[in-house]
Motif scaffolding. Structure first.
Motif, PDB file in Angstrom:
ATOM      1  N   ARG A  65       0.826  -1.215   0.000  1.00 36.08           N
ATOM      2  CA  ARG A  65       0.000   0.000   0.000  1.00 36.08           C
ATOM      3  C   ARG A  65       0.857   1.260   0.000  1.00 36.08           C
ATOM      4  NH1 ARG A  65      -5.384   1.140   3.360  1.00 36.08           N
ATOM      5  NH2 ARG A  65      -5.475   3.374   3.017  1.00 36.08           N
ATOM      6  N   ASP A  66       1.912   1.261   0.796  1.00 34.27           N
ATOM      7  CA  ASP A  66       2.793   2.421   0.917  1.00 34.27           C
ATOM      8  C   ASP A  66       4.200   2.014   0.506  1.00 34.27           C
ATOM      9  OD1 ASP A  66       0.729   4.063   2.131  1.00 34.27           O
ATOM     10  OD2 ASP A  66       0.983   2.797   3.895  1.00 34.27           O
ATOM     11  N   VAL A  67       4.807   2.809  -0.379  1.00 35.89           N
ATOM     12  CA  VAL A  67       6.151   2.516  -0.863  1.00 35.89           C
ATOM     13  C   VAL A  67       7.033   3.746  -0.761  1.00 35.89           C
ATOM     14  CG1 VAL A  67       5.404   0.675  -2.434  1.00 35.89           C
ATOM     15  CG2 VAL A  67       5.532   3.019  -3.270  1.00 35.89           C
ATOM     16  N   THR A  68       8.348   3.517  -0.703  1.00 38.31           N
ATOM     17  CA  THR A  68       9.326   4.595  -0.703  1.00 38.31           C
ATOM     18  C   THR A  68      10.321   4.315  -1.816  1.00 38.31           C
ATOM     19  OG1 THR A  68       9.100   4.909   1.673  1.00 38.31           O
ATOM     20  CG2 THR A  68      11.085   5.812   0.631  1.00 38.31           C
ATOM     21  N   VAL A  69      10.593   5.331  -2.648  1.00 41.26           N
ATOM     22  CA  VAL A  69      11.524   5.178  -3.763  1.00 41.26           C
ATOM     23  C   VAL A  69      12.467   6.363  -3.841  1.00 41.26           C
ATOM     24  CG1 VAL A  69       9.950   3.783  -5.150  1.00 41.26           C
ATOM     25  CG2 VAL A  69       9.922   6.254  -5.374  1.00 41.26           C
ATOM     26  N   LYS A  70      13.491   6.197  -4.631  1.00 40.71           N
ATOM     27  CA  LYS A  70      14.410   7.293  -4.937  1.00 40.71           C
ATOM     28  C   LYS A  70      13.830   8.075  -6.108  1.00 40.71           C
ATOM     29  CE  LYS A  70      18.470   4.688  -3.557  1.00 40.71           C
ATOM     30  NZ  LYS A  70      19.718   4.064  -4.030  1.00 40.71           N
ATOM     31  N   ALA A  71      14.114   9.362  -6.157  1.00 38.09           N
ATOM     32  CA  ALA A  71      13.684  10.181  -7.294  1.00 38.09           C
ATOM     33  C   ALA A  71      14.200   9.556  -8.577  1.00 38.09           C
ATOM     34  CB  ALA A  71      14.202  11.611  -7.150  1.00 38.09           C
ATOM     35  N   GLY A  72      13.324   9.446  -9.577  1.00 38.52           N
ATOM     36  CA  GLY A  72      13.698   8.876 -10.866  1.00 38.52           C
ATOM     37  C   GLY A  72      13.501   7.378 -10.982  1.00 38.52           C
ATOM     38  N   GLU A  73      13.171   6.714  -9.891  1.00 38.48           N
ATOM     39  CA  GLU A  73      12.944   5.270  -9.919  1.00 38.48           C
ATOM     40  C   GLU A  73      11.533   5.000 -10.448  1.00 38.48           C
ATOM     41  OE1 GLU A  73      13.614   1.485  -6.892  1.00 38.48           O
ATOM     42  OE2 GLU A  73      13.558   3.506  -6.096  1.00 38.48           O
ATOM     43  N   THR A  74      11.372   3.928 -11.214  1.00 36.34           N
ATOM     44  CA  THR A  74      10.070   3.616 -11.809  1.00 36.34           C
ATOM     45  C   THR A  74       9.306   2.615 -10.967  1.00 36.34           C
ATOM     46  OG1 THR A  74      10.847   4.072 -14.034  1.00 36.34           O
ATOM     47  CG2 THR A  74       8.913   2.669 -13.856  1.00 36.34           C
ATOM     48  N   ILE A  75       8.028   2.885 -10.799  1.00 36.09           N
ATOM     49  CA  ILE A  75       7.133   1.947 -10.140  1.00 36.09           C
ATOM     50  C   ILE A  75       6.150   1.444 -11.191  1.00 36.09           C
ATOM     51  CG2 ILE A  75       5.552   3.740  -9.346  1.00 36.09           C
ATOM     52  CD1 ILE A  75       5.132   2.006  -6.813  1.00 36.09           C
ATOM     53  N   THR A  76       5.883   0.159 -11.162  1.00 38.53           N
ATOM     54  CA  THR A  76       4.945  -0.447 -12.094  1.00 38.53           C
ATOM     55  C   THR A  76       3.741  -0.963 -11.313  1.00 38.53           C
ATOM     56  OG1 THR A  76       6.701  -1.101 -13.615  1.00 38.53           O
ATOM     57  CG2 THR A  76       4.602  -2.254 -13.829  1.00 38.53           C
ATOM     58  N   PHE A  77       2.566  -0.451 -11.649  1.00 35.67           N
ATOM     59  CA  PHE A  77       1.313  -0.925 -11.076  1.00 35.67           C
ATOM     60  C   PHE A  77       0.788  -2.024 -11.994  1.00 35.67           C
ATOM     61  CE2 PHE A  77       1.800   3.365  -9.549  1.00 35.67           C
ATOM     62  CZ  PHE A  77       1.328   3.331  -8.243  1.00 35.67           C
ATOM     63  N   THR A  78       0.420  -3.169 -11.434  1.00 41.60           N
ATOM     64  CA  THR A  78      -0.075  -4.299 -12.218  1.00 41.60           C
ATOM     65  C   THR A  78      -1.402  -4.772 -11.645  1.00 41.60           C
ATOM     66  OG1 THR A  78       2.191  -5.014 -12.672  1.00 41.60           O
ATOM     67  CG2 THR A  78       0.436  -6.615 -13.078  1.00 41.60           C
ATOM     68  N   ASN A  79      -2.440  -4.812 -12.495  1.00 36.24           N
ATOM     69  CA  ASN A  79      -3.737  -5.350 -12.074  1.00 36.24           C
ATOM     70  C   ASN A  79      -3.672  -6.868 -12.207  1.00 36.24           C
ATOM     71  OD1 ASN A  79      -6.339  -6.032 -11.477  1.00 36.24           O
ATOM     72  ND2 ASN A  79      -7.283  -4.778 -13.053  1.00 36.24           N
ATOM     73  N   THR A  80      -3.675  -7.569 -11.074  1.00 38.79           N
ATOM     74  CA  THR A  80      -3.567  -9.019 -11.074  1.00 38.79           C
ATOM     75  C   THR A  80      -4.909  -9.729 -10.927  1.00 38.79           C
ATOM     76  OG1 THR A  80      -3.211  -9.155  -8.677  1.00 38.79           O
ATOM     77  CG2 THR A  80      -1.248  -8.885 -10.073  1.00 38.79           C
ATOM     78  N   GLU A  81      -5.994  -8.951 -10.847  1.00 42.49           N
ATOM     79  CA  GLU A  81      -7.294  -9.612 -10.680  1.00 42.49           C
ATOM     80  C   GLU A  81      -8.253  -9.261 -11.804  1.00 42.49           C
ATOM     81  OE1 GLU A  81      -8.775  -8.659  -6.790  1.00 42.49           O
ATOM     82  OE2 GLU A  81      -8.385  -6.556  -7.014  1.00 42.49           O
ATOM     83  N   SER A  82      -9.363  -9.973 -11.850  1.00 39.08           N
ATOM     84  CA  SER A  82     -10.289  -9.863 -12.986  1.00 39.08           C
ATOM     85  C   SER A  82     -11.183  -8.636 -12.943  1.00 39.08           C
ATOM     86  CB  SER A  82     -11.150 -11.128 -13.078  1.00 39.08           C
ATOM     87  OG  SER A  82     -11.920 -11.280 -11.901  1.00 39.08           O
ATOM     88  N   ILE A  83     -11.181  -7.890 -11.836  1.00 38.65           N
ATOM     89  CA  ILE A  83     -11.999  -6.673 -11.788  1.00 38.65           C
ATOM     90  C   ILE A  83     -11.156  -5.469 -12.202  1.00 38.65           C
ATOM     91  CG2 ILE A  83     -13.649  -7.538 -10.095  1.00 38.65           C
ATOM     92  CD1 ILE A  83     -12.148  -6.083  -7.934  1.00 38.65           C
ATOM     93  N   PRO A  84     -11.774  -4.484 -12.870  1.00 36.76           N
ATOM     94  CA  PRO A  84     -11.014  -3.336 -13.366  1.00 36.76           C
ATOM     95  C   PRO A  84     -10.581  -2.395 -12.247  1.00 36.76           C
ATOM     96  CG  PRO A  84     -13.336  -3.046 -13.855  1.00 36.76           C
ATOM     97  CD  PRO A  84     -13.187  -4.419 -13.261  1.00 36.76           C
ATOM     98  N   HIS A  85      -9.409  -1.792 -12.436  1.00 36.49           N
ATOM     99  CA  HIS A  85      -8.851  -0.830 -11.485  1.00 36.49           C
ATOM    100  C   HIS A  85      -8.258   0.350 -12.250  1.00 36.49           C
ATOM    101  CE1 HIS A  85      -9.361  -3.366  -7.982  1.00 36.49           C
ATOM    102  NE2 HIS A  85      -8.696  -4.352  -8.554  1.00 36.49           N
ATOM    103  N   ASP A  86      -7.706   1.311 -11.495  1.00 36.34           N
ATOM    104  CA  ASP A  86      -7.014   2.459 -12.053  1.00 36.34           C
ATOM    105  C   ASP A  86      -6.124   3.052 -10.981  1.00 36.34           C
ATOM    106  OD1 ASP A  86      -8.595   4.693 -10.576  1.00 36.34           O
ATOM    107  OD2 ASP A  86     -10.170   3.549 -11.575  1.00 36.34           O
ATOM    108  N   VAL A  87      -5.304   4.023 -11.355  1.00 40.69           N
ATOM    109  CA  VAL A  87      -4.415   4.731 -10.430  1.00 40.69           C
ATOM    110  C   VAL A  87      -4.579   6.218 -10.700  1.00 40.69           C
ATOM    111  CG1 VAL A  87      -2.033   5.075  -9.660  1.00 40.69           C
ATOM    112  CG2 VAL A  87      -2.742   2.823 -10.528  1.00 40.69           C
TER     113      VAL A  87
END
Length: 131
Positions: free
Chosen positions: A57-79
């Motif tokens: 749910r909560d993540v910490t990254v360095k500036a410029g690092e890429t995060i990939t959101f992946t929908n792993t279930e059959s119901i639709p989502h968004d970000v």
């Protein structure tokens, strides 16, 4: 009769392998999120959409690092960004990410970004801290 079967099976296997490699980035985020406890190989971070939650749910990254959101279930989502520095980001239309779809986001500005799935808000939310 067996000889013609081998090329057909090889073509089917190749086609299935190529189909598994596909994906939709859902649009290009202009910023990059980070990961805390969810880093993947290649320097990026993955957040899965599963059980109607972002995981982690909560993540910490360095500036410029890429995060990939992946929908792993059959119901639709968004970000969709709800607060934080810089401009807005989103994966596209509400509910626009089908199972297997991905959305890549890179954030360059340090700070805390909050986001939701508009279809399942307020319960499906998360945050990204960029250092």
């Amino acid at each position: 009769m067996i000889k013609p079967l081998a090329p057909i099976l090889a073509c089917l296997a190749l086609g299935l392998g190529l189909a598994a490699c596909g994906g939709d980035d859902g649009g290009g985020g202009s910023q990059e999120p980070a990961a805390n406890g969810g880093s993947s190989s290649g320097g990026g971070v993955e957040v899965k959409m599963e059980n109607v939650q972002f995981s982690p749910r909560d993540v910490t990254v360095k500036a410029g690092e890429t995060i990939t959101f992946t929908n792993t279930e059959s119901i639709p989502h968004d970000v969709h960004k709800t607060s934080g520095p810089d401009g807005d980001f989103s994966s596209g239309e509400p509910g626009g990410m089908a199972q297997g779809d991905t959305f890549d986001l890179t954030l360059d500005q340090p700070g805390k970004y909050e986001y939701v799935c508009k279809v399942h808000a307020p319960g499906m939310s998360g945050s990204i801290s960029v250092k």
